[in-house]
Design a protein around this motif. Structure first.
Motif, PDB file in Angstrom:
ATOM      1  N   ARG A   1     147.999 -61.000  35.048  1.00  0.00           N
ATOM      2  CA  ARG A   1     146.900 -60.054  34.834  1.00  0.00           C
ATOM      3  C   ARG A   1     146.225 -59.712  36.164  1.00  0.00           C
ATOM      4  O   ARG A   1     145.905 -58.553  36.433  1.00  0.00           O
ATOM      5  CB  ARG A   1     145.886 -60.646  33.859  1.00  0.00           C
ATOM      6  N   ILE A   2     146.033 -60.720  37.003  1.00  0.00           N
ATOM      7  CA  ILE A   2     145.413 -60.496  38.309  1.00  0.00           C
ATOM      8  C   ILE A   2     146.250 -59.522  39.138  1.00  0.00           C
ATOM      9  O   ILE A   2     145.718 -58.623  39.799  1.00  0.00           O
ATOM     10  CB  ILE A   2     145.239 -61.835  39.053  1.00  0.00           C
ATOM     11  N   GLU A   3     147.571 -59.691  39.098  1.00  0.00           N
ATOM     12  CA  GLU A   3     148.456 -58.806  39.858  1.00  0.00           C
ATOM     13  C   GLU A   3     148.401 -57.373  39.319  1.00  0.00           C
ATOM     14  O   GLU A   3     148.417 -56.408  40.097  1.00  0.00           O
ATOM     15  CB  GLU A   3     149.893 -59.329  39.818  1.00  0.00           C
ATOM     16  N   LEU A   4     148.336 -57.227  38.012  1.00  0.00           N
ATOM     17  CA  LEU A   4     148.229 -55.891  37.426  1.00  0.00           C
ATOM     18  C   LEU A   4     146.916 -55.220  37.821  1.00  0.00           C
ATOM     19  O   LEU A   4     146.875 -54.016  38.108  1.00  0.00           O
ATOM     20  CB  LEU A   4     148.335 -55.975  35.899  1.00  0.00           C
ATOM     21  N   GLU A   5     145.850 -55.989  37.836  1.00  0.00           N
ATOM     22  CA  GLU A   5     144.554 -55.443  38.246  1.00  0.00           C
ATOM     23  C   GLU A   5     144.581 -55.037  39.718  1.00  0.00           C
ATOM     24  O   GLU A   5     143.993 -54.019  40.107  1.00  0.00           O
ATOM     25  CB  GLU A   5     143.453 -56.470  37.974  1.00  0.00           C
ATOM     26  N   LEU A   6     145.275 -55.824  40.541  1.00  0.00           N
ATOM     27  CA  LEU A   6     145.434 -55.468  41.953  1.00  0.00           C
ATOM     28  C   LEU A   6     146.226 -54.175  42.110  1.00  0.00           C
ATOM     29  O   LEU A   6     145.924 -53.346  42.974  1.00  0.00           O
ATOM     30  CB  LEU A   6     146.148 -56.598  42.703  1.00  0.00           C
ATOM     31  N   LEU A   7     147.241 -54.017  41.274  1.00  0.00           N
ATOM     32  CA  LEU A   7     148.043 -52.793  41.307  1.00  0.00           C
ATOM     33  C   LEU A   7     147.160 -51.576  41.040  1.00  0.00           C
ATOM     34  O   LEU A   7     147.261 -50.550  41.732  1.00  0.00           O
ATOM     35  CB  LEU A   7     149.159 -52.883  40.264  1.00  0.00           C
ATOM     36  N   LEU A   8     146.277 -51.698  40.066  1.00  0.00           N
ATOM     37  CA  LEU A   8     145.350 -50.603  39.761  1.00  0.00           C
ATOM     38  C   LEU A   8     144.371 -50.369  40.907  1.00  0.00           C
ATOM     39  O   LEU A   8     144.088 -49.228  41.279  1.00  0.00           O
ATOM     40  CB  LEU A   8     144.575 -50.915  38.481  1.00  0.00           C
ATOM     41  N   GLN A   9     143.846 -51.446  41.470  1.00  0.00           N
ATOM     42  CA  GLN A   9     142.868 -51.324  42.554  1.00  0.00           C
ATOM     43  C   GLN A   9     143.463 -50.645  43.784  1.00  0.00           C
ATOM     44  O   GLN A   9     142.831 -49.784  44.402  1.00  0.00           O
ATOM     45  CB  GLN A   9     142.334 -52.707  42.929  1.00  0.00           C
ATOM     46  N   LYS A  10     144.681 -51.029  44.128  1.00  0.00           N
ATOM     47  CA  LYS A  10     145.316 -50.447  45.314  1.00  0.00           C
ATOM     48  C   LYS A  10     145.770 -49.018  45.055  1.00  0.00           C
ATOM     49  O   LYS A  10     145.824 -48.196  45.974  1.00  0.00           O
ATOM     50  CB  LYS A  10     146.496 -51.312  45.768  1.00  0.00           C
ATOM     51  N   GLY A  11     146.125 -48.735  43.815  1.00  0.00           N
ATOM     52  CA  GLY A  11     146.479 -47.366  43.447  1.00  0.00           C
ATOM     53  C   GLY A  11     147.812 -46.879  43.969  1.00  0.00           C
ATOM     54  O   GLY A  11     148.082 -45.675  43.954  1.00  0.00           O
ATOM     55  N   VAL A  12     148.662 -47.801  44.440  1.00  0.00           N
ATOM     56  CA  VAL A  12     149.982 -47.409  44.939  1.00  0.00           C
ATOM     57  C   VAL A  12     151.055 -48.317  44.349  1.00  0.00           C
ATOM     58  O   VAL A  12     150.785 -49.447  43.939  1.00  0.00           O
ATOM     59  CB  VAL A  12     150.060 -47.463  46.482  1.00  0.00           C
ATOM     60  N   LYS A  13     152.268 -47.801  44.336  1.00  0.00           N
ATOM     61  CA  LYS A  13     153.426 -48.552  43.862  1.00  0.00           C
ATOM     62  C   LYS A  13     154.536 -48.415  44.894  1.00  0.00           C
ATOM     63  O   LYS A  13     154.491 -47.538  45.760  1.00  0.00           O
ATOM     64  CB  LYS A  13     153.889 -48.010  42.508  1.00  0.00           C
TER      65      LYS A  13
END
Length: 206
Positions: free
Chosen positions: A165-177
Motif C-alpha cells: 500500500r505504501i508503494e502504491l501511495e508513493l506511485l500516486l505521489q510521484k505521478g510517474v511510471k
C-alpha cells in the motif's frame, strides 16, 4: 502445458509433470518476470546459470497454466519466489494476480495463488535511487490514477500487504511510471549485474 510458459531452468529436472512428482532442482530461488523482453535479457546475460535460479515469465498477465506450474514449483521445491514487474498499475495488478489470484477466477484462487511470492521491484523510488533518465518516465494518466485508487481499496492490500500500500501511495505521489527496461538505460546488463543481485542479497523486497 509448458508450451505457453517461458522457462529458463538451472539444473532442473522434472520426471512427471502430470502426476506432480519427481521434481528436483539445485536452484536457490525462483524469479518471475512480467515481460518476455526482460526474460530474454536475463537469458542473454545467462542470469539463471550465474545465479543458480529458475526464471519464469507469464508474458504479461499469467494464464492458468503458468500459475498452476508456478504453484507446483513453489510447493515441491520450497524455494523463495520473487516477482519483477513494471512500476505501473498494470505491473502491480500482475503481481497481485500471482499472489492473491485473479478477480475473474476468485473461486480458484486457493489453488492458483502463490502467497509466498515477494515483490522484488520495480519500486517508485527506484527512479531516484538509480537516476533513471527523465525521458524514460511517463506521467500517470487519469485512468492510471483511478486504477491505483481502486487497488488501494482492495481488502488484501489494506490487511495483508500494508507495505505494498505504501508503494502504491508513493506511485500516486510521484505521478510517474516506468518500465523495467528503464533500469537498463545506462547499461544493458544493469538488471542482471546490479539491480537483481543487490535487491535479493540486500533483502530489498516486500
Amino acid at each position: 502445458m509448458l508450451s505457453n510458459i517461458n522457462l529458463n531452468l538451472c539444473n532442473f529436472w522434472m520426471v512427471s509433470l502430470n502426476v506432480y512428482s519427481g521434481i528436483i532442482s539445485v536452484a536457490q530461488y525462483i524469479l518471475v518476470v512480467e515481460k518476455e523482453s526482460v526474460f530474454q535479457r536475463l537469458a542473454n546475460d545467462q542470469f539463471c546459470k550465474r545465479n543458480h535460479c529458475i526464471v519464469i515469465s507469464g508474458r504479461g498477465y499469467p494464464d492458468v497454466s503458468t500459475r498452476r506450474f508456478l504453484r507446483l514449483l513453489t510447493e515441491k521445491l520450497c524455494l523463495p519466489t520473487y516477482c519483477l514487474v513494471d512500476c505501473d498499475p498494470y505491473g502491480f495488478d500482475i503481481l497481485a494476480t500471482y499472489k492473491f489470484g485473479s478477480m475473474q477466477m476468485a473461486h480458484d484462487a486457493n489453488f492458483l495463488r502463490i502467497p509466498e511470492i515477494r515483490w522484488l521491484g520495480a519500486f517508485p523510488l527506484d527512479c531516484d535511487s538509480y537516476c533513471i533518465p527523465q525521458q524514460c518516465l511517463l506521467p500517470l494518466t487519469e485512468e492510471d490514477k483511478k486504477r491505483v485508487q481502486t487497488m488501494l481499496q482492495r481488502c488484501y492490500v489494506q490487511r495483508e500487504v500494508p507495505k505494498w500500500r505504501i508503494e502504491l501511495e508513493l506511485l500516486l505521489q510521484k505521478g510517474v511510471k516506468f518500465e523495467l527496461e528503464a533500469l537498463s538505460a545506462c547499461s544493458l546488463s544493469f538488471l542482471t549485474d546490479v539491480y537483481l543481485p543487490s535487491n535479493i542479497q540486500g533483502g530489498r523486497y516486500i
